[in-house]
Design an enzyme around this catalytic site. Structure first.
Site, mmCIF file in Angstrom:
data_model
loop_
_atom_site.group_PDB
_atom_site.id
_atom_site.type_symbol
_atom_site.label_atom_id
_atom_site.label_comp_id
_atom_site.label_asym_id
_atom_site.label_seq_id
_atom_site.Cartn_x
_atom_site.Cartn_y
_atom_site.Cartn_z
ATOM 1 N N ASN A 1 57.797 19.075 11.141
ATOM 2 C CA ASN A 1 57.099 20.270 10.678
ATOM 3 C C ASN A 1 57.781 20.926 9.497
ATOM 4 O OD1 ASN A 1 55.151 19.996 12.561
ATOM 5 N ND2 ASN A 1 55.991 21.516 13.959
ATOM 6 N N HIS B 1 48.695 17.854 13.102
ATOM 7 C CA HIS B 1 49.910 18.118 13.893
ATOM 8 C C HIS B 1 49.593 18.954 15.127
ATOM 9 C CE1 HIS B 1 53.415 17.045 11.026
ATOM 10 N NE2 HIS B 1 52.340 16.397 10.652
ATOM 11 N N ASP B 2 48.648 19.869 15.002
ATOM 12 C CA ASP B 2 48.294 20.691 16.170
ATOM 13 C C ASP B 2 47.664 19.823 17.260
ATOM 14 O OD1 ASP B 2 47.952 22.948 17.771
ATOM 15 O OD2 ASP B 2 45.900 23.229 17.055
ATOM 16 N N ASP C 1 48.411 9.700 -3.446
ATOM 17 C CA ASP C 1 47.354 9.045 -4.210
ATOM 18 C C ASP C 1 47.549 9.445 -5.667
ATOM 19 O OD1 ASP C 1 45.067 7.911 -5.227
ATOM 20 O OD2 ASP C 1 43.680 9.262 -4.203
ATOM 21 N N VAL D 1 49.826 17.407 19.500
ATOM 22 C CA VAL D 1 50.800 17.943 20.453
ATOM 23 C C VAL D 1 50.100 18.966 21.351
ATOM 24 C CG1 VAL D 1 53.061 19.015 20.721
ATOM 25 C CG2 VAL D 1 52.570 17.684 18.668
ATOM 26 N N GLU E 1 57.339 24.129 18.197
ATOM 27 C CA GLU E 1 56.925 22.946 17.416
ATOM 28 C C GLU E 1 57.218 23.102 15.926
ATOM 29 O OE1 GLU E 1 52.749 21.988 18.153
ATOM 30 O OE2 GLU E 1 53.050 22.345 20.284
ATOM 31 N N HIS F 1 45.335 11.216 3.283
ATOM 32 C CA HIS F 1 46.420 11.124 2.301
ATOM 33 C C HIS F 1 45.901 10.943 0.883
ATOM 34 C CE1 HIS F 1 49.745 10.038 5.461
ATOM 35 N NE2 HIS F 1 49.309 11.271 5.563
ATOM 36 N N ARG G 1 46.414 18.833 7.371
ATOM 37 C CA ARG G 1 47.587 18.217 7.995
ATOM 38 C C ARG G 1 48.055 19.044 9.197
ATOM 39 N NH1 ARG G 1 53.712 17.804 6.210
ATOM 40 N NH2 ARG G 1 54.343 16.086 7.566
ATOM 41 N N ASP H 1 38.745 11.063 -2.528
ATOM 42 C CA ASP H 1 38.053 9.833 -2.907
ATOM 43 C C ASP H 1 38.664 8.624 -2.204
ATOM 44 O OD1 ASP H 1 40.502 9.580 -4.094
ATOM 45 O OD2 ASP H 1 39.773 9.821 -6.148
ATOM 46 N N GLY I 1 47.186 18.972 22.500
ATOM 47 C CA GLY I 1 45.785 19.190 22.147
ATOM 48 C C GLY I 1 45.626 20.261 21.078
HETATM 49 C C1 HEM Z 1 49.015 7.975 10.566
HETATM 50 C C2 HEM Z 1 50.000 8.792 10.834
HETATM 51 C C3 HEM Z 1 50.482 9.771 9.818
HETATM 52 C C4 HEM Z 1 51.744 9.865 9.337
HETATM 53 C C5 HEM Z 1 52.929 9.041 9.756
HETATM 54 C C6 HEM Z 1 51.738 10.908 8.349
HETATM 55 C C7 HEM Z 1 52.860 11.310 7.644
HETATM 56 C C8 HEM Z 1 52.835 12.216 6.614
HETATM 57 C C9 HEM Z 1 53.986 12.579 5.833
HETATM 58 C C10 HEM Z 1 55.405 12.076 6.051
HETATM 59 C C11 HEM Z 1 53.572 13.436 4.872
HETATM 60 C C12 HEM Z 1 54.396 14.057 3.765
HETATM 61 C C13 HEM Z 1 55.251 15.194 4.217
HETATM 62 C C14 HEM Z 1 56.157 15.610 3.079
HETATM 63 O O1 HEM Z 1 57.021 14.820 2.720
HETATM 64 O O2 HEM Z 1 55.978 16.712 2.546
HETATM 65 C C15 HEM Z 1 52.161 13.632 5.063
HETATM 66 C C16 HEM Z 1 51.392 14.447 4.287
HETATM 67 C C17 HEM Z 1 50.064 14.693 4.540
HETATM 68 N N1 HEM Z 1 49.340 14.219 5.608
HETATM 69 FE FE1 HEM Z 1 49.890 12.755 6.877
HETATM 70 N N2 HEM Z 1 50.493 11.424 8.248
HETATM 71 C C18 HEM Z 1 49.686 10.775 9.130
HETATM 72 C C19 HEM Z 1 48.367 11.034 9.396
HETATM 73 C C20 HEM Z 1 47.684 12.087 8.851
HETATM 74 C C21 HEM Z 1 46.424 12.580 9.324
HETATM 75 C C22 HEM Z 1 45.704 12.077 10.566
HETATM 76 C C23 HEM Z 1 46.055 13.583 8.490
HETATM 77 C C24 HEM Z 1 44.838 14.453 8.523
HETATM 78 C C25 HEM Z 1 43.670 14.078 8.986
HETATM 79 C C26 HEM Z 1 47.087 13.688 7.477
HETATM 80 C C27 HEM Z 1 47.049 14.531 6.406
HETATM 81 C C28 HEM Z 1 48.077 14.710 5.507
HETATM 82 C C29 HEM Z 1 47.952 15.510 4.303
HETATM 83 C C30 HEM Z 1 46.701 16.171 3.784
HETATM 84 C C31 HEM Z 1 49.217 15.524 3.707
HETATM 85 C C32 HEM Z 1 49.627 16.299 2.451
HETATM 86 C C33 HEM Z 1 50.105 17.673 2.919
HETATM 87 C C34 HEM Z 1 50.436 18.647 1.827
HETATM 88 O O3 HEM Z 1 49.982 18.497 0.685
HETATM 89 O O4 HEM Z 1 51.151 19.619 2.141
HETATM 90 N N3 HEM Z 1 48.068 12.790 7.737
HETATM 91 N N4 HEM Z 1 51.743 12.883 6.128
HETATM 92 C C1 NAG Z 2 57.221 26.054 8.239
HETATM 93 C C2 NAG Z 2 58.255 26.086 9.294
HETATM 94 O O1 NAG Z 2 58.155 26.768 10.274
HETATM 95 N N1 NAG Z 2 59.283 25.286 9.094
HETATM 96 C C3 NAG Z 2 60.388 25.193 10.011
HETATM 97 C C4 NAG Z 2 60.575 23.763 10.453
HETATM 98 O O2 NAG Z 2 61.740 23.604 11.188
HETATM 99 C C5 NAG Z 2 62.952 24.059 10.556
HETATM 100 C C6 NAG Z 2 64.097 23.806 11.497
HETATM 101 O O3 NAG Z 2 64.106 22.515 11.953
HETATM 102 C C7 NAG Z 2 62.854 25.533 10.196
HETATM 103 O O4 NAG Z 2 64.029 25.936 9.498
HETATM 104 C C8 NAG Z 2 61.631 25.765 9.333
HETATM 105 O O5 NAG Z 2 61.462 27.135 9.101
#
Ligand code: HEM
Ligand code: NAG
Ligand code: NAG
Ligand code: NAG
Ligand code: NAG
Ligand code: NAG
Length: 324
Positions: free
Chosen positions: A93, A65-66, A242, A69, A87, A189, A61, A250, A71
């Site tokens: 973030n 994000h990197d 999931d 923004v 960022e 996801h 993830r 999967d 590149g």
């Molecule tokens: C299509 C646009 C996308 C949106 C709007 C989105 C949004 C999000 C959000 C809101 C979360 C949960 C954050 C939280 O509540 O803790 C999340 C988690 C995650 N996203 Fe996405 N995502 C997108 C695309 C992607 C892409 C392109 C990847 C990687 C190729 C990705 C990989 C992940 C992973 C692995 C997690 C779980 C992170 C963790 O376990 O800490 N997502 N995403």
């Molecule tokens: C992991 C990390 O750097 N999180 C930061 C995200 O942004 C908030 C402020 O908006 C910081 O408090 C967190 O440390």
């Protein structure tokens, strides 16, 4: 005259072409400057990820994000300074994880060859190796990225969980990714966790501001979320995207989305466009191996976006700070 300026234009074109070929990433870019770099990353990951497998999700993830923004230049790793909100400190973030793991990998590489291997390459190698170490797909990571020196919270305009398909298509398009890539990359996801943040709870409790549910969400699933995971509109519980299979890379996520159990609006959105819906259905009809092969292609595309090479940027000594 005309032919002279044509010749000049031709030469300029050639220079540009040669320049851009030189500036491309390559397999094992550090073969001469730090031959063990990729092996050190891999070894570190294989040693440490089994103790914290959930970091594989966190780091893939972080890669997303990197790259979205400025590149793939590790701008996501820079800390804020007194004069600059980075960022990292932008709202999307808040839930990024794994920064100290990346620092650990970087330290291991720095111990072998100080100042040679970029943080941007370290994110890419670590994300891939961590996903592989947890039994997920493999994709090719070419190297030679350099690190950016700029990171601004105000530029974090990445796709949001509230987004509809039109907005998502635009956001992905802006970084050279199409609707098929959107479906495939959203497939990440299938691992990891989310929170009952407003993006989820609004779909459960107050979709149109009348205390209602999002009608596109499966009723049973919504009831279950309300009963167990997202009990109130302000809950901050951890949930899976999931459910029951967040550790395995999967087809489970696509199955959930197809059953109208996509957690975010951005997941559900994949059913609202004929192209994305058809890609999703084809993936569900195919094998996991097919998903992995297609996923790899989209990752390989994403991790090339707007990379810095050659003499651009720098090789940061510490991933959280620009060199002084
Ligand atoms: C299509 C646009 C996308 C949106 C709007 C989105 C949004 C999000 C959000 C809101 C979360 C949960 C954050 C939280 O509540 O803790 C999340 C988690 C995650 N996203 Fe996405 N995502 C997108 C695309 C992607 C892409 C392109 C990847 C990687 C190729 C990705 C990989 C992940 C992973 C692995 C997690 C779980 C992170 C963790 O376990 O800490 N997502 N995403
Ligand atoms: C992991 C990390 O750097 N999180 C930061 C995200 O942004 C908030 C402020 O908006 C910081 O408090 C967190 O440390
Ligand atoms: C950089 O920021 C991270 C969190 O974003 C924090 O954990 C870390 O301590 C910071 N590093 C320094 C040296 O300030
Ligand atoms: C998608 O969202 C954008 C921005 O919020 C909005 O302008 C647009 O009308 C929406 N499109 C559809 C089809 O709902
Ligand atoms: C639901 O949304 C409406 C309109 O935005 C708002 O006035 C109300 O306070 C919200 N209810 C809750 C429980 O947040
Ligand atoms: C949610 O939090 C807001 C303030 O942040 C508060 O006003 C509201 O009463 C809370 N709602 C519930 C249902 O707990």
């Amino acid at each position: 005259m005309a032919s002279q300026s044509f010749l000049r234009a031709l030469v300029l074109c050639l220079v540009a072409i040669i320049g851009s070929t030189q500036a491309q990433l390559q397999a094992n870019f550090y073969a001469n400057t730090c031959p063990k770099a990729e092996e050190i990353v891999n070894k570190y990951v294989r040693e440490h990820i089994p103790n914290a497998p959930s970091l594989a999700a966190a780091i893939i993830r972080m890669q997303f994000h990197d790259c979205f923004v400025r590149g793939c230049d590790a701008s996501v790793l820079l800390n804020s300074t007194t004069n600059n909100k980075a960022e990292k400190d932008a709202i999307p973030n808040l839930t990024l994880r794994g920064f100290s793991f990346i620092d650990g990998v970087k330290s291991a590489v720095e111990a072998e060859c100080p100042g040679v291997v970029s943080c941007a390459d370290i994110i890419s190698l670590t994300a891939r190796d961590a996903v592989v170490a947890t039994g997920g797909p493999h994709w090719t990571v070419t190297t030679g990225r350099r690190d950016g020196t700029v990171s601004k919270a105000t530029e974090v305009n990445i796709p949001s969980p509230f987004d509809n398909i039109t907005t998502l298509q635009g956001q992905f398009g802006a970084v050279g990714l199409d609707l098929k890539d959107l479906v495939l990359l959203s497939g990440a996801h299938t691992i990891g966790v989310a929170h009952c943040s407003p993006s989820v709870s609004i779909r459960l409790f107050n979709f149109t501001g009348k205390g209602d549910e999002d009608p596109s969400l499966d009723k049973k699933y919504a009831e279950n979320l309300k009963k167990f995971k997202c009990k109130t509109i302000n809950a901050t519980t951890i949930i899976e995207m999931d459910p029951g299979s967040r550790k395995t890379f999967d087809l489970g996520y696509y199955g959930q989305v197809a059953k109208r159990r996509g957690l975010f609006n951005s997941d559900a959105a994949l059913l609202t466009n004929p192209v994305t819906k058809s890609v999703l259905n084809q993936l569900l009809q195919g094998s996991v191996e097919n998903f992995w092969a297609e996923f790899a292609k989209s990752m390989e595309k994403m991790i090339l976006f707007n990379v810095k090479t050659g003499t651009q940027g720098q090789i940061r000594k510490q991933c959280a700070f620009v060199n002084n």
